[in-house]
Design a protein around this motif. Structure first.
Motif, PDB file in Angstrom:
ATOM      1  N   HIS A  50       0.876  -1.174   0.000  1.00 57.40           N
ATOM      2  CA  HIS A  50       0.000   0.000   0.000  1.00 57.40           C
ATOM      3  C   HIS A  50       0.912   1.223   0.000  1.00 57.40           C
ATOM      4  CE1 HIS A  50      -3.096  -2.906   1.087  1.00 57.40           C
ATOM      5  NE2 HIS A  50      -2.203  -3.373   1.941  1.00 57.40           N
ATOM      6  N   THR A  53      -0.568   7.882   1.404  1.00 56.29           N
ATOM      7  CA  THR A  53      -1.537   7.993   2.497  1.00 56.29           C
ATOM      8  C   THR A  53      -2.944   7.543   2.106  1.00 56.29           C
ATOM      9  OG1 THR A  53      -1.781  10.343   1.991  1.00 56.29           O
ATOM     10  CG2 THR A  53      -0.310   9.761   3.805  1.00 56.29           C
ATOM     11  N   GLU A  54      -3.343   7.757   0.865  1.00 59.06           N
ATOM     12  CA  GLU A  54      -4.691   7.338   0.461  1.00 59.06           C
ATOM     13  C   GLU A  54      -4.830   5.816   0.526  1.00 59.06           C
ATOM     14  OE1 GLU A  54      -7.355   7.572  -3.545  1.00 59.06           O
ATOM     15  OE2 GLU A  54      -6.434   9.454  -2.885  1.00 59.06           O
ATOM     16  N   ALA A  55      -3.842   5.109  -0.008  1.00 57.78           N
ATOM     17  CA  ALA A  55      -3.870   3.639   0.017  1.00 57.78           C
ATOM     18  C   ALA A  55      -3.719   3.119   1.445  1.00 57.78           C
ATOM     19  CB  ALA A  55      -2.770   3.075  -0.874  1.00 57.78           C
ATOM     20  N   GLU A  57      -4.660   4.684   4.197  1.00 60.31           N
ATOM     21  CA  GLU A  57      -5.927   4.932   4.876  1.00 60.31           C
ATOM     22  C   GLU A  57      -6.947   3.852   4.535  1.00 60.31           C
ATOM     23  OE1 GLU A  57      -9.091   8.524   5.702  1.00 60.31           O
ATOM     24  OE2 GLU A  57      -7.905   8.602   3.864  1.00 60.31           O
ATOM     25  N   LYS A  58      -7.022   3.476   3.265  1.00 62.67           N
ATOM     26  CA  LYS A  58      -7.950   2.416   2.849  1.00 62.67           C
ATOM     27  C   LYS A  58      -7.581   1.101   3.543  1.00 62.67           C
ATOM     28  CE  LYS A  58      -9.423   2.255  -1.423  1.00 62.67           C
ATOM     29  NZ  LYS A  58      -9.490   2.042  -2.887  1.00 62.67           N
TER      30      LYS A  58
END
Length: 119
Positions: A50, A53-55, A57-58
């Motif tokens: 991952h 930060t977006e990945a 967070e998911k």
């Protein structure tokens, strides 16, 4: 002793960013856990990478809801000023029910740059 060999440390001496992440992840506080990561950080967990930060967070949100488990920090090691390994004992309703996981942290600028989670 070889300087590149990990040495056991008191978990209380782990960097604040590591303990902040571990505690936030334990209580499933995604927002706080995310503040521990650099913007371009990488997390490798369960064979998946991952990036950013977006990945992350998911991944945190998915990990928080997938299983119910307890976590106990059982061991901490430091290799140098930026490399730390934490062993946590998990018990829960995931396949196998019990596992000791190693969380390998690489820190940069006071944030987590890379985290690899593996048995």
């Amino acid at each position: 002793m070889d300087e590149n060999q990990p040495r056991t440390i008191d978990p209380a001496t782990l960097p604040d960013v590591v303990t902040r992440y571990l505690e936030a992840h334990r209580v499933r506080d995604t927002a706080t856990a995310l503040t521990a990561f650099a913007g371009d950080a990488t997390v490798v967990d369960d064979g998946r990478t991952h990036y950013g930060t977006e990945a992350i967070e998911k991944w945190l949100n998915q990990a928080a809801g997938e299983f119910t488990f307890t976590v106990e920090l059982t061991h901490a090691q430091q290799t140098d000023d930026t490399h730390f390994t934490v062993t946590q004992h998990l018990e829960g309703d995931f396949p196998g029910g019990v596992v000791d996981l190693h969380y390998r942290f690489v820190l940069t600028g006071g944030l987590i740059e890379r985290l690899v989670i593996e048995p």
